[in-house]
Design an enzyme around this catalytic site. Structure first.
Site, short mmCIF file in Angstrom:
data_model
loop_
_atom_site.label_atom_id
_atom_site.label_comp_id
_atom_site.label_asym_id
_atom_site.label_seq_id
_atom_site.Cartn_x
_atom_site.Cartn_y
_atom_site.Cartn_z
N ARG A 54 -25.89 52.27 59.32
CA ARG A 54 -24.95 51.61 58.40
C ARG A 54 -24.76 52.50 57.17
O ARG A 54 -23.66 52.64 56.65
CB ARG A 54 -25.47 50.21 57.99
CG ARG A 54 -24.71 49.64 56.80
CD ARG A 54 -24.86 48.14 56.59
NE ARG A 54 -26.19 47.64 56.81
CZ ARG A 54 -27.24 47.85 56.02
NH1 ARG A 54 -27.13 48.58 54.93
NH2 ARG A 54 -28.43 47.34 56.32
N TYR A 100 1.23 44.78 51.54
CA TYR A 100 0.83 44.36 52.88
C TYR A 100 0.29 42.92 52.83
O TYR A 100 -0.45 42.54 51.91
CB TYR A 100 -0.26 45.33 53.37
CG TYR A 100 -0.86 44.99 54.69
CD1 TYR A 100 -0.14 45.13 55.87
CD2 TYR A 100 -2.17 44.53 54.78
CE1 TYR A 100 -0.70 44.82 57.09
CE2 TYR A 100 -2.75 44.21 56.01
CZ TYR A 100 -2.00 44.36 57.16
OH TYR A 100 -2.56 44.04 58.36
N ASP A 126 -2.21 52.52 48.44
CA ASP A 126 -2.31 52.35 49.89
C ASP A 126 -1.34 53.35 50.52
O ASP A 126 -0.13 53.19 50.44
CB ASP A 126 -1.96 50.90 50.26
CG ASP A 126 -2.16 50.61 51.76
OD1 ASP A 126 -2.04 51.56 52.56
OD2 ASP A 126 -2.40 49.44 52.11
N LYS A 139 -3.52 52.96 61.95
CA LYS A 139 -2.10 53.29 62.09
C LYS A 139 -1.95 54.78 62.44
O LYS A 139 -2.40 55.19 63.47
CB LYS A 139 -1.37 52.88 60.80
CG LYS A 139 -1.78 51.48 60.28
CD LYS A 139 -1.37 50.36 61.22
CE LYS A 139 -1.98 48.99 60.86
NZ LYS A 139 -1.80 48.53 59.50
C1 LIG Z 1 -2.44 47.62 58.64
C2 LIG Z 1 -2.41 47.82 57.20
C3 LIG Z 1 -3.49 47.48 56.38
C4 LIG Z 1 -4.74 46.83 56.94
O1 LIG Z 1 -5.41 47.65 57.84
P1 LIG Z 1 -6.28 47.09 59.06
O2 LIG Z 1 -6.79 48.34 59.69
O3 LIG Z 1 -5.36 46.29 59.92
O4 LIG Z 1 -7.36 46.25 58.49
C5 LIG Z 1 -3.40 47.72 55.03
N1 LIG Z 1 -2.29 48.25 54.48
C6 LIG Z 1 -1.22 48.58 55.22
C7 LIG Z 1 -0.02 49.17 54.55
C8 LIG Z 1 -1.23 48.38 56.60
O5 LIG Z 1 -0.15 48.69 57.33
#
Ligand SMILES: *Cc1c(COP(=O)(O)O)cnc(C)c1O
Length: 395
Positions: free
Chosen positions: A59, A111, A183, A208
């Site tokens: 961890r 988001y 982000d 993503k």
């Molecule tokens: C998908 C996404 C998240 C969250 O990520 P997860 O891996 O699904 O927890 C946060 N910000 C944006 C812009 C996203 O597209």
């Protein structure tokens, strides 16, 4: 300067295409194995109590994860990165840096999961958030108070592809002694590196583009400050939303091809955006690469290219929009984004269905709005697929 330090400097100067493949990636000293092994173990032998290789428990640290973290730091031009088991795990850790009574300012089109954790999880711990239009810098400055400790920025945003000025927003945050977190999931470090514009923290959903193959979930925080990284590391280990070695391996495999994938994502999205903009069935296209985009110039300055995400307004009803997204055969009807395969979705009926219709329309999320994550297939097949779906829906 030692030879080692020289070598490190040379590594830093390499271009992102080279860093994506080599940063954090040394052939195994013992076996020569080129790829980082999947270190599937929870604990590590100590030679005497407290005397160990730097790894005690997985961890806290795992060699596969370390290589991924070094790779991600190099991509974002940061000094340190921390990996998490999801993008939300990463975002949660930024909020762990705050205290009860603190205040957050965030974009009003962040988001959905970010909006949910800020309102439904952290409000109960007396962390209050003001959601504002982050393209309106006066509104952002007005929202910043004495106790504002964090400005949360997303760019481009989902699903209308608004572009926010990272440098200007970071300045506003710093004038108020607040951290600026960006982000960077939609743009990826290949197209935009927020730390270079003054942001303090970059957040990534590795699920993503960085993973890139729709086969794993992960997140990361990247900074250019050892002290801030230490603090993040404390919460990473204390909360425990860390990725396993197999997930770390999958993302490390994905980042190697990030530059080549992004080039094709951008090329396809740009061609598709222009085709849609000239199409009779379409009222409007949202893509930062189009000159019709309200922040096209800012996007051209801040980003190296315009990305693989776009939205368009079908000249049609909610039902007709639903038919389009159901009838495509190359585009898969699904949420998420950033994989090699093209995805299509209808925000009004899916990702943004929880927003009341009046509020949704006021925010520009019309019934006929369709969002696509443009994959790396041949663009002519993507156009033909949308055309046959339009024919099916709008005859
Ligand atoms: C998908 C996404 C998240 C969250 O990520 P997860 O891996 O699904 O927890 C946060 N910000 C944006 C812009 C996203 O597209």
């Amino acid at each position: 300067m030692s030879d080692d330090a020289d070598a490190e400097d040379a590594t830093d100067e390499r271009r992102i295409e080279t860093r994506a493949i080599h940063a954090g990636q040394e052939p195994d000293e013992e076996t020569g194995a080129l790829m980082t092994p999947i270190y599937a173990n929870s604990t590590y032998k100590q030679s005497a109590p407290g005397e160990h290789t730097g790894y005690e428990y997985s961890r806290t640290g795992n060699p596969t994860r370390t290589d991924l973290e070094e790779n991600l730091a190099a991509l974002e031009n940061g000094s340190h990165a921390r990996a998490f088991s999801s993008g939300m795990g990463a975002i949660n850790t930024v909020l762990n840096l705050l205290e009860a009574g603190d205040h957050v300012v965030a974009g009003d089109d962040v988001y959905g999961g970010t909006h949910r954790i800020l309102t439904q999880v952290y409000e109960q711990y007396d962390l209050e958030t003001s959601f504002v239009d982050t393209t309106d810098h006066e509104a952002v400055a007005d929202a910043m108070g004495e106790n504002t400790e964090l400005l949360w920025v997303e760019t481009p945003t989902n699903p209308l592809m608004n572009v926010n000025d990272i440098g200007a927003l970071a300045d506003i945050a710093h004038e108020h002694d607040a951290l600026c977190a960006v982000d960077n999931t939609f743009a990826t470090p290949y197209l935009q590196r927020p730390l270079e514009h003054g942001a303090d923290i970059v957040s990534q959903s590795l699920t993503k583009y960085l993973g890139g193959h729709s086969d794993t979930v992960g997140g990361a925080l990247i900074v250019d400050d050892a002290e801030l990284d230490d603090e993040i590391g404390f919460y990473q280990n204390s909360v425990g939303a860390t990725p396993g070695p197999f997930d770390s391996f999958l993302v490390l495999r994905g980042t190697k091809t990030l530059p080549v994938r992004m080039d094709r994502h951008c090329e396809n999205a740009s061609e598709l955006a222009e085709w849609l903009e000239g199409h009779d069935a379409v009222d409007r296209v949202y893509y930062p690469g189009l000159e019709s985009h309200p922040q096209h110039e800012l996007a051209a300055e801040q980003m190296d290219d315009f990305g693989g995400m776009l939205s368009f307004e079908l000249d049609g009803t909610l039902e007709e929009g639903s038919t389009v997204v159901s009838e495509t055969e190359v585009f898969t009807l699904a949420e998420s984004l950033g994989g090699v395969e093209s995805l299509i979705e209808q925000p009004a009926a899916m990702t943004h269905a929880a927003i009341p219709r009046e509020e949704r329309l006021a925010a520009g999320l019309t019934d006929g709005l369709i969002r696509v994550s443009v994959g790396v297939e041949h663009v002519d097949d993507l156009k033909a697929d949308l055309q046959q779906a339009f024919d099916e829906a709008l005859d």
